[in-house]
Each structure stands twice: as structure tokens, then as C-alpha cells.
Design a protein around this motif. Structure first.
Motif, mmCIF file in Angstrom:
data_model
loop_
_atom_site.group_PDB
_atom_site.id
_atom_site.type_symbol
_atom_site.label_atom_id
_atom_site.label_comp_id
_atom_site.label_asym_id
_atom_site.label_seq_id
_atom_site.Cartn_x
_atom_site.Cartn_y
_atom_site.Cartn_z
ATOM 1 N N GLU A 80 0.803 -1.217 0.000
ATOM 2 C CA GLU A 80 0.000 0.000 0.000
ATOM 3 C C GLU A 80 0.839 1.272 0.000
ATOM 4 O O GLU A 80 0.305 2.368 -0.158
ATOM 5 N N LEU A 81 2.150 1.131 0.183
ATOM 6 C CA LEU A 81 3.019 2.298 0.266
ATOM 7 C C LEU A 81 3.959 2.362 -0.932
ATOM 8 O O LEU A 81 4.451 1.331 -1.412
ATOM 9 N N VAL A 82 4.208 3.574 -1.400
ATOM 10 C CA VAL A 82 5.196 3.827 -2.441
ATOM 11 C C VAL A 82 6.386 4.516 -1.786
ATOM 12 O O VAL A 82 6.224 5.544 -1.122
ATOM 13 N N ALA A 83 7.576 3.927 -1.935
ATOM 14 C CA ALA A 83 8.792 4.490 -1.341
ATOM 15 C C ALA A 83 9.622 5.157 -2.434
ATOM 16 O O ALA A 83 10.008 4.515 -3.413
ATOM 17 N N ALA A 84 9.885 6.444 -2.268
ATOM 18 C CA ALA A 84 10.690 7.198 -3.231
ATOM 19 C C ALA A 84 11.993 7.619 -2.567
ATOM 20 O O ALA A 84 11.985 8.087 -1.418
ATOM 21 N N PRO A 85 13.141 7.474 -3.240
ATOM 22 C CA PRO A 85 14.414 7.923 -2.650
ATOM 23 C C PRO A 85 14.357 9.404 -2.313
ATOM 24 O O PRO A 85 13.865 10.216 -3.102
ATOM 25 N N TRP A 86 14.892 9.747 -1.130
ATOM 26 C CA TRP A 86 14.899 11.152 -0.719
ATOM 27 C C TRP A 86 16.326 11.688 -0.649
ATOM 28 O O TRP A 86 16.713 12.539 -1.426
ATOM 29 N N ARG A 87 17.130 11.170 0.285
ATOM 30 C CA ARG A 87 18.516 11.609 0.426
ATOM 31 C C ARG A 87 19.394 10.403 0.705
ATOM 32 O O ARG A 87 18.914 9.339 1.094
ATOM 33 N N THR A 88 20.708 10.574 0.516
ATOM 34 C CA THR A 88 21.664 9.540 0.895
ATOM 35 C C THR A 88 22.358 9.967 2.185
ATOM 36 O O THR A 88 22.775 11.123 2.323
ATOM 37 N N ASP A 89 22.466 9.035 3.118
ATOM 38 C CA ASP A 89 23.059 9.322 4.424
ATOM 39 C C ASP A 89 24.297 8.465 4.618
ATOM 40 O O ASP A 89 24.295 7.271 4.302
ATOM 41 N N VAL A 90 25.357 9.064 5.136
ATOM 42 C CA VAL A 90 26.605 8.350 5.399
ATOM 43 C C VAL A 90 26.606 7.887 6.851
ATOM 44 O O VAL A 90 26.351 8.673 7.768
ATOM 45 N N MET A 91 26.902 6.613 7.057
ATOM 46 C CA MET A 91 27.019 6.055 8.406
ATOM 47 C C MET A 91 28.504 5.984 8.771
ATOM 48 O O MET A 91 29.360 5.733 7.907
ATOM 49 N N GLU A 92 28.820 6.208 10.054
ATOM 50 C CA GLU A 92 30.209 6.166 10.479
ATOM 51 C C GLU A 92 30.355 5.434 11.805
ATOM 52 O O GLU A 92 29.429 5.415 12.625
ATOM 53 N N LEU A 93 31.517 4.837 11.982
ATOM 54 C CA LEU A 93 31.847 4.159 13.231
ATOM 55 C C LEU A 93 32.289 5.196 14.250
ATOM 56 O O LEU A 93 33.165 6.021 13.964
ATOM 57 N N ILE A 94 31.695 5.171 15.441
ATOM 58 C CA ILE A 94 32.106 6.079 16.508
ATOM 59 C C ILE A 94 32.551 5.279 17.729
ATOM 60 O O ILE A 94 32.005 4.204 18.017
ATOM 61 N N VAL A 95 33.566 5.817 18.423
ATOM 62 C CA VAL A 95 34.064 5.201 19.649
ATOM 63 C C VAL A 95 34.258 6.288 20.687
ATOM 64 O O VAL A 95 34.296 7.485 20.366
ATOM 65 N N GLY A 96 34.384 5.874 21.936
ATOM 66 C CA GLY A 96 34.647 6.819 23.013
ATOM 67 C C GLY A 96 36.090 7.284 23.021
ATOM 68 O O GLY A 96 36.965 6.674 22.382
ATOM 69 N N PRO A 97 36.392 8.356 23.770
ATOM 70 C CA PRO A 97 37.745 8.944 23.750
ATOM 71 C C PRO A 97 38.825 8.029 24.316
ATOM 72 O O PRO A 97 40.005 8.235 24.046
ATOM 73 N N GLN A 98 38.448 7.008 25.077
ATOM 74 C CA GLN A 98 39.439 6.108 25.670
ATOM 75 C C GLN A 98 39.531 4.778 24.931
ATOM 76 O O GLN A 98 40.276 3.884 25.357
ATOM 77 N N HIS A 99 38.809 4.626 23.847
ATOM 78 C CA HIS A 99 38.778 3.345 23.149
ATOM 79 C C HIS A 99 40.101 3.067 22.442
ATOM 80 O O HIS A 99 40.806 3.990 22.016
ATOM 81 N N ARG A 100 40.414 1.788 22.298
ATOM 82 C CA ARG A 100 41.695 1.396 21.695
ATOM 83 C C ARG A 100 41.817 1.839 20.232
ATOM 84 O O ARG A 100 42.917 2.047 19.728
ATOM 85 N N PHE A 101 40.678 2.004 19.547
ATOM 86 C CA PHE A 101 40.751 2.417 18.141
ATOM 87 C C PHE A 101 41.227 3.862 17.970
ATOM 88 O O PHE A 101 41.641 4.254 16.882
ATOM 89 N N VAL A 102 41.158 4.662 19.029
ATOM 90 C CA VAL A 102 41.506 6.082 18.928
ATOM 91 C C VAL A 102 42.956 6.275 18.508
ATOM 92 O O VAL A 102 43.298 7.251 17.816
ATOM 93 N N THR A 103 43.820 5.372 18.893
ATOM 94 C CA THR A 103 45.253 5.530 18.600
ATOM 95 C C THR A 103 45.622 5.052 17.199
ATOM 96 O O THR A 103 46.781 5.179 16.787
ATOM 97 N N ALA A 104 44.655 4.510 16.479
ATOM 98 C CA ALA A 104 44.957 3.994 15.138
ATOM 99 C C ALA A 104 45.362 5.135 14.223
ATOM 100 O O ALA A 104 44.722 6.189 14.189
#
Length: 316
Positions: A156-180
């Protein structure tokens, strides 16, 4: 027997004008037609409504009682006509917008502001919920505009593209990935606690599917029902999350969160506008739709609006 509204109008016009001839002129019919119509009306109701005299007519006691109801009925009719006319011209009325939580919180302020400046007498009601709930509200005709983050399968619904959204990985300031010093390997995510939205959320479905395509299954998941709460949990070190880049600018600038690039894994998602096929939209919905789909993005942010999850907020 239901009242004949055509005959009621004839009767009321005779009472207001005080004569059959003036009533006939006002209604653009012949005087015999007015006389016959009132007589037929009296026969239907089983009582005399008018006292006829050489100097004019006056309502009987029954006629006076009926006239009170007739005035109220025709006042309601006029009010309905005026409201329909104002809605057609965008002079007043309301617009109900439903949006997935990320869209409602971070992406439509500019559109709301532009619409409000152009149509200040139209009240805006914003509903924030997950994708499935917004789709259900649209199907129930409880909202006029529907913007969602995930695909919706419904005949019953028609879906039309509206915008493209970028997803990103986030971590806390003390996470081990921060030093990468370079993008991390996607396989490293398997050792992490991934914080995700609730079932029915478009962003949850997109993130989990993207990870599955790369053969990644996080060690554990933590489910939280809003993007804001997810960001707070990531900041506190409870896990990592993949969320819309539109939702993280402030926290990253304040160094409460860090965005981490992933080698070989990028998640872009399509945002959708839902419509009911064949539904005739009100002018306010048409005007807002034109803003949403204008070729150039809006630049001025809206001032003073708020979003309520699964409830309406009003901008007057």
C-alpha cells in the motif's frame, strides 16, 4: 425520517427574509417553488411551521424551535466551507510530519524553518518514531508526510528515494581504536560490543546487514532505543556504534566521540519518503513536499522546534 436539508434551507430563508417572494429571490427559484417546498416540509414533519398573513409570515412555536437548530446547522456549514477554503489557500490548518528518529532530530530542521516562514498560520506537528512505526502511521492516515531511514515492504506504500546518508563508526575517547593511525580492519569489529537501535529501526537493519555481508558478527550487541542515548553509551565506554554522520558533529568537535575509518567497509544508506498510492495530498503537504525535493538543499536552520518521540509537537 431524516430532515430534508434542501427544504430546511427554504424554510429558514423564508423566516429570515419574512416573505416567500424575498426568499425566492434570495435562492434564485420561483415563489411557487418556495411555497410548495415549505408546505411539503410541514407535511413531512407533521406540524405547521409558519403563520401566513397578508403582511408576511412568522414562525410558529414549532417553527421557532426548528429555526434555532437550522441556524446552528448552517453556521457549522459556513465554518466548514471557510476552513476548506483556507486549507486550499494555505491560510491556516495543520501539517503532520512523521520521521524516523535520526531524520527528525538531525535532518529536517531547515525544511521546517523554511516552511514555517512561508506559511506561519499552518501548525506543524512532528512525530518521531522508528521506520516501521512511521509506515504504520502513514497507512493509518495519521500523518501527511513520512520520511524513513530503512526500506519498507508494503503493497500500500510507495517508497521514493529522498537523500543519501553516510554512516560512520564512533568510539569513546578512551577506546583502543583512537590511537589507530590508519583505517582499522573490519574484522576488528568482531571483538567489540556493538550498540544498536531496537528492532524495527531502519539504521539497525542497515548496519547489521552491512556487517553480515562482510562476515562480521560482533562479540555481543547492546540494544538502546535512541541515537542520543547510543552516543552517550559510546562516550561512557560501553561499546562502539555505527550511526549517521549527521548525528555526531557536535560530539566529535568536542572530542567526546571519535570517528574511525574502516578499511574496505563503508555504509551509505538511502533515506526514503513514503506515500500512499493515489492519495490526494492537502496543499500544506504538497508545499512541504516541494521543499523536501527541491534541487538545491536548504541553508538556513529552523529556530524553535522540538521533536517528540511517538507524540506530536506543535509549532504555531
Amino acid at each position: 425520517m431524516p430532515l430534508n436539508l434542501h427544504l430546511l434551507r427554504m424554510f429558514a430563508t423564508v423566516v429570515r427574509s419574512g416573505s416567500f417572494s424575498r426568499a425566492a429571490e434570495a435562492l434564485h427559484v420561483s415563489q411557487p417553488a418556495i411555497s410548495k417546498g415549505v408546505r411539503d416540509f410541514e407535511l413531512q414533519l407533521g406540524c405547521r411551521l409558519l403563520d401566513r398573513a397578508p403582511k408576511g409570515v412568522r414562525p410558529t412555536r414549532e417553527g421557532q424551535a426548528l429555526m434555532r437548530h437550522a441556524e446552528a446547522l448552517f453556521a457549522t456549514e459556513r465554518a466548514a466551507e471557510e476552513e476548506m477554503r483556507s486549507l486550499r489557500s494555505l491560510e491556516q490548518g495543520s501539517l503532520r510530519i512523521g520521521a524516523s528518529t535520526t531524520i527528525a532530530s538531525y535532518m529536517i530542521a531547515d525544511y521546517l524553518g523554511a516552511f514555517h516562514r512561508a506559511h506561519r498560520n499552518v501548525d506543524l506537528h512532528i512525530v518521531s518514531a522508528n521506520t516501521r512505526e512511521i509506515a504504520d502511521l502513514m497507512l493509518g492516515h495519521e500523518i501527511d508526510i513520512a520520511l524513513v531511514e530503512g526500506p519498507v515492504s508494503d503493497d500500500e506504500l510507495v517508497a521514493a528515494p529522498w537523500r543519501t546518508d553516510v554512516m560512520e563508526l564512533i568510539v569513546g575517547p578512551q577506546h583502543r581504536f583512537v590511537t589507530a593511525t590508519a583505517p582499522i580492519d573490519a574484522a576488528a569489529l568482531a571483538d567489540e560490543t556493538l550498540i544498536v537501535r531496537e528492532p524495527g529501526s531502519g539504521s539497525r537493519a542497515i548496519v547489521l546487514r552491512a556487517l553480515q555481508r562482510h562476515g562480521i558478527e560482533p562479540r555481543r550487541t547492546l540494544q538502546i532505543g535512541s541515537t542520543e542515548a547510543i552516543k552517550q553509551a559510546v562516550t561512557a565506554g560501553l561499546g562502539i556504534a555505527i550511526v549517521s554522520a549527521a548525528a555526531t558533529h557536535d560530539q566529535i568537535a568536542q572530542q567526546h566521540l571519535k570517528s574511525i575509518a574502516i578499511r574496505g567497509l563503508s555504509i551509505d544508506r538511502q533515506l526514503w519518503q513514503l506515500r500512499i498510492a493515489g492519495r490526494l495530498d492537502a496543499p500544506a503537504a504538497v508545499a512541504f513536499d516541494q521543499l523536501l525535493n527541491a534541487p538545491q538543499p536548504l541553508g538556513a536552520a529552523a529556530a524553535g522546534y522540538s521533536v517528540f518521540e511517538r507524540s506530536g509537537s506543535r509549532l504555531a
